[in-house]
Design a protein around this motif. Structure first.
Motif, PDB file in Angstrom:
ATOM      1  N   LEU A 173       0.818  -1.199   0.000  1.00 28.13           N
ATOM      2  CA  LEU A 173       0.000   0.000   0.000  1.00 28.13           C
ATOM      3  C   LEU A 173       0.856   1.255   0.000  1.00 28.13           C
ATOM      4  N   MET A 174       2.059   1.174   0.580  1.00 31.20           N
ATOM      5  CA  MET A 174       2.944   2.333   0.641  1.00 31.20           C
ATOM      6  C   MET A 174       3.690   2.546  -0.667  1.00 31.20           C
ATOM      7  N   ALA A 175       3.876   1.489  -1.430  1.00 34.38           N
ATOM      8  CA  ALA A 175       4.723   1.580  -2.624  1.00 34.38           C
ATOM      9  C   ALA A 175       3.947   1.611  -3.925  1.00 34.38           C
ATOM     10  N   CYS A 176       2.686   1.175  -3.912  1.00 34.39           N
ATOM     11  CA  CYS A 176       1.975   0.939  -5.170  1.00 34.39           C
ATOM     12  C   CYS A 176       1.684   2.210  -5.960  1.00 34.39           C
ATOM     13  N   ALA A 177       1.698   3.381  -5.325  1.00 40.81           N
ATOM     14  CA  ALA A 177       1.395   4.628  -6.038  1.00 40.81           C
ATOM     15  C   ALA A 177       2.629   5.484  -6.258  1.00 40.81           C
ATOM     16  N   LEU A 178       3.800   4.959  -5.958  1.00 44.17           N
ATOM     17  CA  LEU A 178       5.001   5.788  -6.031  1.00 44.17           C
ATOM     18  C   LEU A 178       5.524   5.969  -7.456  1.00 44.17           C
ATOM     19  N   PHE A 179       4.866   5.389  -8.440  1.00 46.78           N
ATOM     20  CA  PHE A 179       5.228   5.722  -9.825  1.00 46.78           C
ATOM     21  C   PHE A 179       4.861   7.179 -10.125  1.00 46.78           C
ATOM     22  N   ILE A 180       4.067   7.796  -9.249  1.00 45.92           N
ATOM     23  CA  ILE A 180       3.669   9.192  -9.424  1.00 45.92           C
ATOM     24  C   ILE A 180       4.703  10.146  -8.835  1.00 45.92           C
ATOM     25  N   VAL A 181       5.655   9.626  -8.062  1.00 39.43           N
ATOM     26  CA  VAL A 181       6.633  10.488  -7.397  1.00 39.43           C
ATOM     27  C   VAL A 181       7.216  11.502  -8.380  1.00 39.43           C
ATOM     28  N   PRO A 182       7.087  12.805  -8.098  1.00 39.99           N
ATOM     29  CA  PRO A 182       7.557  13.834  -9.050  1.00 39.99           C
ATOM     30  C   PRO A 182       9.059  14.090  -8.925  1.00 39.99           C
ATOM     31  N   GLY A 183       9.857  13.068  -9.194  1.00 41.48           N
ATOM     32  CA  GLY A 183      11.301  13.198  -9.033  1.00 41.48           C
ATOM     33  C   GLY A 183      11.907  14.215  -9.977  1.00 41.48           C
ATOM     34  N   VAL A 184      11.487  14.186 -11.242  1.00 45.52           N
ATOM     35  CA  VAL A 184      12.046  15.122 -12.222  1.00 45.52           C
ATOM     36  C   VAL A 184      11.661  16.563 -11.906  1.00 45.52           C
ATOM     37  N   PRO A 185      10.377  16.875 -11.629  1.00 45.89           N
ATOM     38  CA  PRO A 185      10.039  18.266 -11.308  1.00 45.89           C
ATOM     39  C   PRO A 185      10.779  18.821 -10.096  1.00 45.89           C
ATOM     40  N   ILE A 186      10.915  18.023  -9.034  1.00 45.49           N
ATOM     41  CA  ILE A 186      11.549  18.569  -7.830  1.00 45.49           C
ATOM     42  C   ILE A 186      13.048  18.757  -8.028  1.00 45.49           C
ATOM     43  N   ILE A 187      13.695  17.860  -8.771  1.00 43.76           N
ATOM     44  CA  ILE A 187      15.129  18.025  -9.024  1.00 43.76           C
ATOM     45  C   ILE A 187      15.360  19.199  -9.977  1.00 43.76           C
ATOM     46  N   ASN A 188      14.479  19.353 -10.963  1.00 46.29           N
ATOM     47  CA  ASN A 188      14.568  20.526 -11.834  1.00 46.29           C
ATOM     48  C   ASN A 188      14.325  21.811 -11.051  1.00 46.29           C
TER      49      ASN A 188
END
Length: 474
Positions: free
Chosen positions: A225-240
């Protein structure tokens, strides 16, 4: 119309075409989620190929608009370009960088440059939708291992995430609101993960043949339940966002930061709605953060997650192994700095904040050299590699603590503590990726600038640069 007027008309048409090609180049980079400094560097290099003097060129970049102006104080030509579709296209970023160098080095004709640009802009993705969905699912499964689940739960998390990701893709294709699509995908993924966890520990599974029951049962049914939606993690926007702020591109950086907040908010809404529908208690606070996997298991999970996110971002397939190795280095370094005697593991016991900063910085520094071997931009290599270090457990603890507050001061303290720790870790990951690249650029840039200057001088000697004094503006 006399010959001179015809020449003026043709000269203006040629200049407008060059400005249009420059804007189209920038548009692909903006809509592929390149950071602002990279967009500016590539556009200036393209302008040099097009024969547009840098001292007369003015480029303005915002999140939704590009503007170029060519002016010498007497004549002025301006053009604008809307940028409405924002996705993540690592291959397009890489190909634009290669094209800008090849065009100026090999003296492309405008027709050839436009043809290559059209190929990049219209090219299909390297992976089919279902390949991307499955890769996204395994990426979330790798997250689940980092959080401490067993390998049966890894597959449950992967299955739920793959279906949620595919649903989000279909919703995006029909044109519904992107943030609403995120919320729906997070909701569905969480529901499916909850159903699979409930099924795994049901009497139905217990009554199955022993070998099948052992394969389906899991001792960590809540971790998916903690990991199943983490494909949405906005890694690119926050690093940019961090890159832009550190590079003084404040305006674009702020918009990227706000976009990150909106993505996380939509994701949280979907998850919260799901846990309320399912009547799930605050299980996260009882989940142990003490690691029990071996380093080799974390390494495999990190490699899977890095390649999974790279697939989502349309990273070139032949170089996926580079990201797998990078993910192993980053996560194992983070774990060695983080773990220690307090967790019964090998390491320096300095905590996850310092561990995340060191892990992200180390792999970013390594990739500064690797980019010359694989001929891919630093951003394309580093971002998918560090995303497996995102602190999902702390983020969920913060979310659940906020949901279950009853006016008690200690509950707010718990929520804020977990939220601040998670935010610090994410910020350290972003800084670790950004700072080495920014500092190293000061050492790398002089060589590239000398090379570019030499090529520009050669083009000027061949009369390839635009002379505004010869073009009368309308």
């Amino acid at each position: 119309m006399n010959i001179e007027e015809n020449q003026q008309v043709e000269s203006r048409k040629l200049l407008r075409r060059k400005l249009d090609l420059l804007l189209r180049t920038g548009k692909i980079l903006v809509e592929s989620s390149a950071d602002t400094s990279r967009i500016m560097r590539n556009m200036k290099r393209t302008a040099a190929y097009l024969g547009l003097n840098e001292e007369h060129l003015h480029i303005h970049i915002t999140y939704n608009m590009l503007m170029v102006n060519l002016s010498d104080g007497t004549h002025s030509f301006s053009k604008f370009q809307r940028c409405d579709k924002h996705g993540i296209e690592m291959r397009a970023i890489s190909d634009i960088s290669k094209l800008s160098w090849s065009a100026i080095r090999e003296d492309y004709s405008l027709d050839r440059y436009e043809e290559e640009l059209n190929k990049i802009g219209s090219r299909k993705r390297s992976y089919t939708p279902w390949q991307v969905a499955i890769a996204a699912g395994f990426a979330c499964g790798g997250f689940c291992i980092q959080f401490g689940c067993d390998w049966t739960a890894f597959f449950y998390a992967s299955f739920a995430a793959a279906l949620g990701f595919r649903l989000r893709t279909k919703l995006n294709e029909i044109g519904s609101n992107g943030y609403a699509n995120i919320a729906v995908a997070a909701f569905v993924s969480t529901i499916i993960a909850w159903l699979l966890g409930t099924f795994a520990n049901s009497q139905l599974v217990a009554d199955m043949p022993q070998w099948l029951a052992c394969a389906l049962q899991t001792v960590t049914p809540w971790h998916p339940l903690m990991a199943c939606a983490l494909f949405i993690v906005p890694g690119v926007p926050i690093i940019n966002f961090v890159n832009d702020v550190l590079d003084n591109n404040i305006e674009v950086g702020i918009i990227r930061g706000i976009n990150t907040i909106l993505i996380v908010s939509a994701m949280a809404f979907g998850i919260v709605f799901a846990i309320r529908v399912c009547g799930i208690d605050n299980f996260v606070k009882d989940l142990s953060m003490i690691p029990h996997h071996s380093y080799w298991e974390y390494a495999i999970a990190a490699a899977i997650s890095a390649m999974g996110f790279a697939t989502i971002y349309n990273f070139p397939p032949k170089q996926l192994w580079v990201l797998a190795l990078g993910g192993i280095v980053a996560v194992c370094t983070r774990n060695y700095i983080n773990f220690g005697d307090s967790s019964g593991n090998i390491g320096l016991d300095l905590g996850p904040v310092i561990g995340s900063l060191v892990g992200a910085s180390l792999i970013s520094i390594i990739y500064i050299k690797v980019v010359h071997w694989v001929h891919l931009p630093h951003q394309c290599l580093s971002i998918p590699t560090v995303i497996p270090m995102v602190p999902g457990v702390l983020m969920y603890r913060c979310l659940f603590a906020l949901l279950d507050m009853h006016g008690v001061v200690g509950e707010l303290t718990t929520a804020m503590t977990n939220g601040i720790r998670a935010s610090l870790i994410v910020l350290c990951i972003a800084i670790g990726v950004a700072i080495p690249n920014i500092f190293a650029r000061k050492w790398i840039a002089p060589n590239r600038q000398r090379k570019l200057k030499r090529l520009i001088e050669e083009r000027k000697a061949r009369g390839k640069f635009v002379d505004l004094a010869e073009i009368k503006s309308n």
